[in-house]
Design a protein around this motif. Structure first.
Motif, mmCIF file in Angstrom:
data_model
loop_
_atom_site.group_PDB
_atom_site.id
_atom_site.type_symbol
_atom_site.label_atom_id
_atom_site.label_comp_id
_atom_site.label_asym_id
_atom_site.label_seq_id
_atom_site.Cartn_x
_atom_site.Cartn_y
_atom_site.Cartn_z
ATOM 1 N N PRO A 30 12.558 25.788 61.318
ATOM 2 C CA PRO A 30 13.814 26.492 61.016
ATOM 3 C C PRO A 30 13.714 27.979 61.301
ATOM 4 O O PRO A 30 12.714 28.617 60.969
ATOM 5 C CB PRO A 30 14.016 26.217 59.521
ATOM 6 C CG PRO A 30 12.666 25.851 59.003
ATOM 7 C CD PRO A 30 11.941 25.198 60.126
ATOM 8 N N ASP A 31 14.746 28.515 61.924
ATOM 9 C CA ASP A 31 14.796 29.945 62.224
ATOM 10 C C ASP A 31 16.002 30.534 61.499
ATOM 11 O O ASP A 31 17.066 30.752 62.074
ATOM 12 C CB ASP A 31 14.896 30.158 63.732
ATOM 13 C CG ASP A 31 14.688 31.618 64.127
ATOM 14 O OD1 ASP A 31 14.798 32.491 63.240
ATOM 15 O OD2 ASP A 31 14.428 31.880 65.314
ATOM 16 N N TRP A 32 15.807 30.790 60.206
ATOM 17 C CA TRP A 32 16.910 31.225 59.360
ATOM 18 C C TRP A 32 17.507 32.541 59.813
ATOM 19 O O TRP A 32 18.716 32.699 59.841
ATOM 20 C CB TRP A 32 16.460 31.360 57.905
ATOM 21 C CG TRP A 32 17.479 32.063 57.063
ATOM 22 C CD1 TRP A 32 17.478 33.364 56.680
ATOM 23 C CD2 TRP A 32 18.698 31.493 56.562
ATOM 24 N NE1 TRP A 32 18.601 33.657 55.952
ATOM 25 C CE2 TRP A 32 19.370 32.530 55.867
ATOM 26 C CE3 TRP A 32 19.279 30.230 56.631
ATOM 27 C CZ2 TRP A 32 20.598 32.321 55.237
ATOM 28 C CZ3 TRP A 32 20.504 30.022 56.006
ATOM 29 C CH2 TRP A 32 21.151 31.063 55.325
ATOM 30 N N TRP A 33 16.721 33.522 60.196
ATOM 31 C CA TRP A 33 17.255 34.850 60.472
ATOM 32 C C TRP A 33 18.056 34.863 61.771
ATOM 33 O O TRP A 33 19.058 35.580 61.874
ATOM 34 C CB TRP A 33 16.137 35.890 60.474
ATOM 35 C CG TRP A 33 15.483 35.918 59.115
ATOM 36 C CD1 TRP A 33 14.275 35.396 58.767
ATOM 37 C CD2 TRP A 33 16.071 36.431 57.910
ATOM 38 N NE1 TRP A 33 14.060 35.559 57.416
ATOM 39 C CE2 TRP A 33 15.144 36.193 56.862
ATOM 40 C CE3 TRP A 33 17.268 37.072 57.614
ATOM 41 C CZ2 TRP A 33 15.381 36.574 55.546
ATOM 42 C CZ3 TRP A 33 17.510 37.454 56.308
ATOM 43 C CH2 TRP A 33 16.582 37.203 55.296
ATOM 44 N N ARG A 34 17.666 34.062 62.752
ATOM 45 C CA ARG A 34 18.491 33.941 63.961
ATOM 46 C C ARG A 34 19.772 33.199 63.639
ATOM 47 O O ARG A 34 20.860 33.560 64.115
ATOM 48 C CB ARG A 34 17.709 33.209 65.064
ATOM 49 C CG ARG A 34 18.423 33.200 66.415
ATOM 50 C CD ARG A 34 17.494 32.791 67.546
ATOM 51 N NE ARG A 34 17.026 31.432 67.407
ATOM 52 C CZ ARG A 34 17.705 30.366 67.879
ATOM 53 N NH1 ARG A 34 18.869 30.520 68.497
ATOM 54 N NH2 ARG A 34 17.213 29.155 67.733
ATOM 55 N N TYR A 35 19.668 32.181 62.810
ATOM 56 C CA TYR A 35 20.841 31.433 62.364
ATOM 57 C C TYR A 35 21.808 32.349 61.610
ATOM 58 O O TYR A 35 23.029 32.317 61.838
ATOM 59 C CB TYR A 35 20.387 30.282 61.466
ATOM 60 C CG TYR A 35 21.500 29.557 60.744
ATOM 61 C CD1 TYR A 35 22.177 28.503 61.345
ATOM 62 C CD2 TYR A 35 21.854 29.911 59.438
ATOM 63 C CE1 TYR A 35 23.189 27.835 60.677
ATOM 64 C CE2 TYR A 35 22.861 29.252 58.766
ATOM 65 C CZ TYR A 35 23.524 28.211 59.380
ATOM 66 O OH TYR A 35 24.525 27.548 58.709
ATOM 67 N N ASP A 36 21.262 33.188 60.740
ATOM 68 C CA ASP A 36 22.109 34.093 59.970
ATOM 69 C C ASP A 36 22.885 35.032 60.891
ATOM 70 O O ASP A 36 24.076 35.292 60.677
ATOM 71 C CB ASP A 36 21.244 34.902 59.012
ATOM 72 C CG ASP A 36 22.055 35.850 58.157
ATOM 73 O OD1 ASP A 36 22.505 35.438 57.085
ATOM 74 O OD2 ASP A 36 22.253 37.017 58.572
ATOM 75 N N ALA A 37 22.193 35.542 61.919
ATOM 76 C CA ALA A 37 22.843 36.484 62.840
ATOM 77 C C ALA A 37 23.870 35.801 63.726
ATOM 78 O O ALA A 37 24.975 36.320 63.932
ATOM 79 C CB ALA A 37 21.789 37.173 63.700
#
Length: 306
Positions: free
Chosen positions: A284-291
């Motif tokens: 999971p790549d939460w910070w890319r998802y958030d952006a």
């Protein structure tokens, strides 16, 4: 280096290892063969103000079960004497310290999301900062003389959010925002101070973390966590504490880790670099998802993000 136990012979101190990210950082360092001193306020004899059931002894036992050598010590990291005693014990028993992880927090439930600074309880707010910032300073002050005794030491400051994220977003609560930004800056400052000693300091953040507290908040277990997406669809992008734990273990085992000195890192960034996965085999790549999803107002999707 032992391929199955790359950290065999290494000594780590994980401060704030009772639960959550700290617990799994300790466990994954142990899985890589390290001797891990695990500290926290809750023991089988006494609880911290958080009133949680997890104990530091349990964490140490998990480290040993994973293949390392876990040593649990009850300690309040606001008390310099207690922290100095922990470091003196490590010195007496091991003669060195290779990895220091500052994961001390303990302020869940204390901060407010819906009050302005001037509406909030000042004493509580200052206590949050003591728990989140002073504890890290006290621990580093006591532990770094042992860590710099030989070159190559690693310091990991665990926070919430990357430097880029926290510089561009207000974290809703004044005290929470200041606490997490301070830890980021602390890692950068330590990176400058450790340069001349061959040391490396980084800040590290998980994504949307499925800690024990978070699972309880959503009324789910790790086995049923996906059911929590009915309450918050973004939970579909969450990660277990194993993910950040594997990241710290990979970083500690990297002989070229000095290239990260002063960097603000995430569990996803380390997974991409070192090739490990979360407990379920995903990345999971939460910070890319958030952006790219939350920030752009797009419909919730995990495709391409885990």
């Amino acid at each position: 280096m032992n391929a199955t136990a790359p950290l065999k012979g290494r000594v780590a101190l994980v401060a704030g290892a009772t639960r959550g990210a700290g617990r799994q950082i300790a466990v994954q360092l142990g899985a890589a063969g390290a001797t891990v001193y695990c500290t926290g306020r809750t023991t089988r004899e006494r609880q911290s103000e958080m009133g949680r059931p997890e104990t530091i002894e349990e964490t140490a036992e998990m480290v040993t079960a994973a293949g390392g050598n876990g040593i649990g010590i009850g300690a309040d990291h606001l008390d310099p004497r207690q922290v100095r005693d922990v470091v003196a014990r490590i010195d007496a028993e091991q003669g060195c310290l290779d990895v220091l992880v500052n994961d001390i927090w303990g302020a869940e439930g204390l901060f407010s999301w819906d009050k302005k600074l001037w509406e909030d309880d000042l004493d509580v707010g200052l206590h949050i900062l003591r728990l989140a910032v002073d504890t890290h300073i006290v621990t580093s002050h006591a532990a770094l003389p042992l860590l710099v005794r030989r070159p190559g030491g690693l310091v990991v400051e665990v926070t919430d959010g990357t430097a880029q994220y926290n510089e561009s977003r207000y974290r809703v609560s004044f005290f929470y925002d200041l606490a997490k930004a301070s830890v980021l800056r602390m890692a950068f400052a330590l990176s400058e101070e450790l340069k001349g000693f061959g040391g490396t300091a980084v800040s590290l953040t998980p994504g949307f973390l499925r800690s024990e507290l978070m699972l309880e908040h959503f009324g789910v277990t790790e086995a049923s966590w996906r059911d929590g997406a009915a309450k918050d669809p973004h939970l579909a992008m969450s990660e277990t504490p194993v993910y950040i734990g594997r990241g710290v273990a990979a970083l500690a085992a990297d002989p070229d880790r000095a290239r990260w000195n002063g960097a603000s890192l995430s569990s996803a960034a380390l997974a991409k670099e070192y090739g490990f996965t979360d407990a379920d085999g995903s990345r999971p790549d939460w910070w890319r998802y958030d952006a790219e999803v939350i920030g752009e107002g797009r419909p919730v999707t995990t495709e391409g993000y885990r």
